[in-house]
Design a protein around this motif. Structure first.
Motif, short mmCIF file in Angstrom:
data_model
loop_
_atom_site.label_atom_id
_atom_site.label_comp_id
_atom_site.label_asym_id
_atom_site.label_seq_id
_atom_site.Cartn_x
_atom_site.Cartn_y
_atom_site.Cartn_z
N GLY A 119 33.22 -42.03 6.74
CA GLY A 119 31.82 -42.46 6.71
C GLY A 119 31.31 -42.58 5.29
N ALA A 126 29.04 -50.03 0.87
CA ALA A 126 27.98 -50.78 1.56
C ALA A 126 27.44 -51.96 0.75
CB ALA A 126 26.84 -49.84 1.94
N ALA A 137 28.52 -54.26 12.21
CA ALA A 137 27.80 -53.04 12.57
C ALA A 137 28.68 -51.87 12.17
CB ALA A 137 27.48 -53.00 14.06
N VAL A 138 28.08 -50.69 12.13
CA VAL A 138 28.77 -49.49 11.66
C VAL A 138 28.49 -48.33 12.62
CG1 VAL A 138 28.68 -47.69 9.87
CG2 VAL A 138 28.91 -50.10 9.22
N LEU A 140 28.83 -44.23 12.23
CA LEU A 140 29.09 -43.09 11.35
C LEU A 140 29.23 -41.84 12.21
CD1 LEU A 140 26.46 -43.75 8.52
CD2 LEU A 140 28.91 -44.28 8.48
N LEU A 236 23.14 -49.76 3.25
CA LEU A 236 23.82 -50.01 4.52
C LEU A 236 22.84 -50.68 5.47
CD1 LEU A 236 26.57 -49.60 5.79
CD2 LEU A 236 25.89 -47.30 6.45
N THR A 240 23.44 -49.68 12.31
CA THR A 240 24.26 -48.49 12.12
C THR A 240 23.85 -47.41 13.11
OG1 THR A 240 24.50 -48.98 9.76
CG2 THR A 240 24.98 -46.73 10.47
N GLU A 241 24.85 -46.86 13.80
CA GLU A 241 24.62 -45.77 14.73
C GLU A 241 25.28 -44.51 14.18
OE1 GLU A 241 24.47 -44.84 19.50
OE2 GLU A 241 25.15 -46.79 18.77
N LEU A 263 18.56 -44.66 6.61
CA LEU A 263 19.21 -45.94 6.94
C LEU A 263 18.17 -47.04 7.17
CD1 LEU A 263 21.98 -44.67 9.37
CD2 LEU A 263 22.38 -45.97 7.26
N CYS A 266 18.94 -48.26 11.39
CA CYS A 266 19.57 -47.31 12.30
C CYS A 266 19.26 -47.70 13.74
CB CYS A 266 19.07 -45.89 12.03
SG CYS A 266 19.85 -44.65 13.10
#
Length: 308
Positions: A119, A126, A137-138, A140, A236, A240-241, A263, A266
């Motif tokens: 992560g 990023a 998408a990401v 973490l 980032l 992102t989750e 973020l 998020c």
């Protein structure tokens, strides 16, 4: 909060990759890369954490490769990637960039998943053009961007200078881990996993972690101890989750909540009751489900819009 279902031990045996290749990073470091699954299927890229290897992702590789193209690589010095004298977050970012270039065609999008130091690799990368070209998408998992030593709960005393000093000494230890013994399993379970972790989960993680060379473990401990990637979190910008275990002693929920607050985009925080630091192993079905959902929404969804 949710609790993961138990998965049989066979899940933790890493599958044979469809293809193996070597990616070359900016400083010449060579990276072992595995490609699993279906050619031309939606892509997922997996970046493992400190002292781990591609084998850590066995459950995700086995499940996702049925209908995805799954790319996993060994961080420099880990697994089958040779050690490098450069242990820096810039090096981690260069390595991820090299893996993306070696496995994805120009403009191809992927869901990028990072666990722990993986992560941190994502955060470090990023702002890179290559990352922005390929990241749809990401996810973490069990990670943080700064204050890792100060906020660690591995040493069970009140916060302060003594706990920080003891934690730094413990994480930076040069002591060999040796064979996987009953005592070693208990220590690893306490430090990295939830109290309800099944024996096969603990065994799988112990074999991966104990395989990491002592000098590599020690070298990267200094990078983690001085980590400051708060600027990377702000860069980032893709959806992102974040996933964290409530019993995570290495990157506790306070770290995840700080990520969520910083973020720009998020799309969710999941705290798993009773789960420790090794979320992809301890909660494989949930983590894999999160990846599938991100692929459907941000890779396949984007393809549908382009074809409309």
């Amino acid at each position: 909060m949710s609790r993961p279902a138990h998965v049989s031990s066979g899940t933790y045996a890493p599958p044979v990759p469809r293809r193996v290749l070597t990616a070359v990073s900016a400083d010449g470091s060579r990276l072992h890369v595995e490609v699993h699954g279906v050619e031309r299927a939606p892509a997922v890229v997996l970046a493992h954490g400190w002292t781990c290897s591609t084998a850590f992702w066995a459950a995700q590789l086995r499940d996702l490769s049925v209908d995805h193209r799954v790319i996993a690589y060994d961080q420099r010095g880990h697994g089958r990637s040779p050690a490098s004298p450069a242990c820096t977050t810039d090096g981690l970012a260069d390595d991820l960039d090299a893996v993306l270039r070696a496995t994805l065609v120009p403009g191809e999008k992927a869901v990028i998943v990072g666990h722990s130091m993986g992560g941190m690799t994502v955060m470090a990368a990023a702002a890179r053009p290559g990352f922005r070209e390929h990241a749809a998408a990401v996810l973490l998992c069990s990670t943080g961007s700064s204050r890792l030593v100060a906020e660690s709960l591995v040493i069970p005393i009140r916060p302060g200078r003594l706990r920080t000093w003891l934690t730094r000494r413990l994480i930076g230890s040069r002591a060999p881990l040796g064979p996987v013994t009953p005592l070693a399993r208990r220590i690893l379970k306490y430090a990295t996993m939830g109290p309800g972790s099944a024996p096969d989960m603990v065994e799988a993680c112990a074999r991966v972690v104990h395989a990491c060379p002592r000098r590599v473990r020690h070298a990267w401990s200094h990078v983690l101890g001085l980590l400051d990637l708060d600027h990377g979190v702000r860069e980032l910008t893709v959806p992102t989750e974040v996933v964290v275990g409530s019993a995570d002693r290495l990157t506790p929920p306070v770290q995840a909540r700080a990520l969520v607050a910083a973020l720009p985009n998020c799309v969710g925080l999941t705290e798993l009751s009773g789960v420790g630091h090794m979320t992809p192993v301890e909660a494989p079905e949930l983590v894999t489900g999160k990846i599938r959902t991100l692929v459907t929404a941000h890779v396949m969804g984007a393809r549908t819009k382009e074809g409309a």
